[in-house]
Design a protein around this motif. Sequence first.
Motif, short mmCIF file in Angstrom:
data_model
loop_
_atom_site.label_atom_id
_atom_site.label_comp_id
_atom_site.label_asym_id
_atom_site.label_seq_id
_atom_site.Cartn_x
_atom_site.Cartn_y
_atom_site.Cartn_z
N GLN A 178 24.62 -7.93 75.92
CA GLN A 178 25.05 -6.73 76.62
C GLN A 178 24.23 -5.53 76.16
O GLN A 178 23.82 -5.45 74.99
N LYS A 179 23.99 -4.63 77.07
CA LYS A 179 23.16 -3.46 76.77
C LYS A 179 24.03 -2.33 76.20
O LYS A 179 25.11 -2.06 76.69
N PRO A 180 23.54 -1.65 75.14
CA PRO A 180 24.31 -0.54 74.57
C PRO A 180 24.34 0.64 75.52
O PRO A 180 23.41 0.86 76.31
N THR A 181 25.43 1.39 75.44
CA THR A 181 25.57 2.61 76.25
C THR A 181 25.35 3.86 75.40
O THR A 181 25.68 4.96 75.82
N PHE A 182 24.77 3.68 74.18
CA PHE A 182 24.63 4.77 73.23
C PHE A 182 23.29 4.66 72.51
O PHE A 182 22.68 3.60 72.45
N ASP A 183 22.82 5.83 71.96
CA ASP A 183 21.54 5.84 71.26
C ASP A 183 21.74 5.63 69.76
O ASP A 183 22.87 5.41 69.30
N ARG A 184 20.67 5.72 69.00
CA ARG A 184 20.73 5.45 67.56
C ARG A 184 21.53 6.49 66.79
O ARG A 184 21.93 6.26 65.65
N ASP A 185 21.74 7.65 67.38
CA ASP A 185 22.55 8.69 66.73
C ASP A 185 24.02 8.58 67.11
O ASP A 185 24.83 9.43 66.72
N GLY A 186 24.36 7.56 67.87
CA GLY A 186 25.75 7.37 68.26
C GLY A 186 26.17 8.14 69.48
O GLY A 186 27.36 8.16 69.82
N ASN A 187 25.24 8.77 70.15
CA ASN A 187 25.55 9.55 71.35
C ASN A 187 25.48 8.66 72.58
O ASN A 187 24.56 7.84 72.73
N VAL A 188 26.42 8.85 73.48
CA VAL A 188 26.45 8.06 74.71
C VAL A 188 25.38 8.58 75.67
O VAL A 188 25.21 9.78 75.85
N TYR A 189 24.63 7.65 76.27
CA TYR A 189 23.61 8.04 77.24
C TYR A 189 24.24 8.81 78.40
O TYR A 189 25.37 8.54 78.82
#
Length: 518
Positions: free
Chosen positions: A473-484
């Motif tokens: 499954q693809k993440p909906t967030f970046d490495r800083d924990g912010n949602v795209y």
Amino acid sequence: MVQLPTFEHTPMEGVETAYKTVYDKFHTHTTKPIEWRLKQLRKLYWGMRDNMDLINAACLKDLGKPVHETYLSEVGWCMNDIIFVCKNLAKWVKDESAPDIDLLNKIVSPTIRKDPMGVVLIIGAYNFPFQLSIGPLIGAIAAGCTVVLKPSENAPAAGAVIEKIFKESLDPSAYQCVQGGVPETTSLLNNKWDLIFYTGNAAVGTIIAKKAAETLTPIVLELGGRNPAIITKNANVRLAARRLYWAKVHNAGQVCVSQNYILIDKEKLAEFLQELKNTIAEFYPDGVKNSKDYARIVNNRQWQRLKKMLDESKGKILLGGTMDEADRFLEPTVVQVDDPTDSLLVDESFGPLIPIYPVNDLDEAIRLANKVSDTSLGIYPFGNKKETARVLNETRSGGASINDGFFHASIPTLAFGGVGQSGTGSYRGKASFDAFTHRRSFTKTPGWMESLLAIRYPPYTGKTKQFRQMNEQKPTFDRDGNVYFTSRLKAWLFGTNTLVVVLLAVGIQQYMQRRSKL
């Protein structure tokens, strides 16, 4: 005057026989059909109802408990719970489809089945000898378990009545009652159980937990608690006085969820004491000792323990203090303490002692509550909405009653249990069924799926990439924990605002259609 049955210790050979009997019964699988369970519950209901006079007499003999309190927290409580369970059991036992399963895995029908835990041991307590023995039993029967129940030897009259109900109402091959003290309990614990359910103090709970750990036996522990009540500067002091005083006169304070101490804003102390005096005069116009509505301490050993606590306290008695050992009478006693290490604060009284500790503000009250009793069984904040919300947010407890004394624990269908030092696990109502039930997950893989499943078989050459494409499954967030941003937009469009978007689209479409006709 009703004739109570005689209390007799179960012979040691009878202890082993009881275990073997219910063990063998469970493995016949005859306790699993729902109708069999319901029949046992219905017979238990009538067993209690038909022996109500004996139950009242037993509670009066063991605890001096008024008939009203016996019905309120023993008989009526258990019978209503049986009715509730009988009405809902067919719904609870049904298999559940596993939630949030992706499309591919739905093919194998992931399901949760409700299986009985098995052969269980229930160890009751003396303060509510019927509720705290029969209550867990209701859940065990509903779940399809077989049971050995060991009532508290400190309430022998109640234990004898429970044994009578067992013999007359329940299947003796599935449900056994063992009477006795430490030797009998030790003998029971030497057997291998599928679950042990214990209600009592933390010291014995620790022993049981250690013993259960030897055989990896799961446990439910319902223990006591050094429960704080907090009265803020914005509290309704009259209500606080009436409700907290009742919490300490009910069953002579022998209630594991009653407040162990009161933290009160200094500005409210004088008013609170006056309201306590008014409450006492209203509840007991002829004096507490002369009232038939006040229970007694269960035995002389517990009476002496409470007296010792009071003698060793450095606090000042403000109200009450009258004692009569021959009658096991201990008047509800209000004590002002000024040391947070006072024995009345740090030790659980389990009796009608009411220590009061004045504080400067709510910050100090919360800090002390967390220091003295970090994981209490209950907490009771009195104040406005903002203050009580702070208490719930900044403390831990098994349960809580806002602007009341242990109301949450008086609802038979509301899950009840401790946390940390006050216990583990919960029961009552559906939670009782869940406590004695194993949620058993299973799948059913059809034969035609074999070609799809080939990806999991060796040799693995070329299969890893293919499997990742199918599974990852693809993440909906970046490495800083912010949602795209795209994920937030998608959530907005297809989440709680879906209806708004649809209505807006329909409205635009209708508007365009009307324009085209002009």
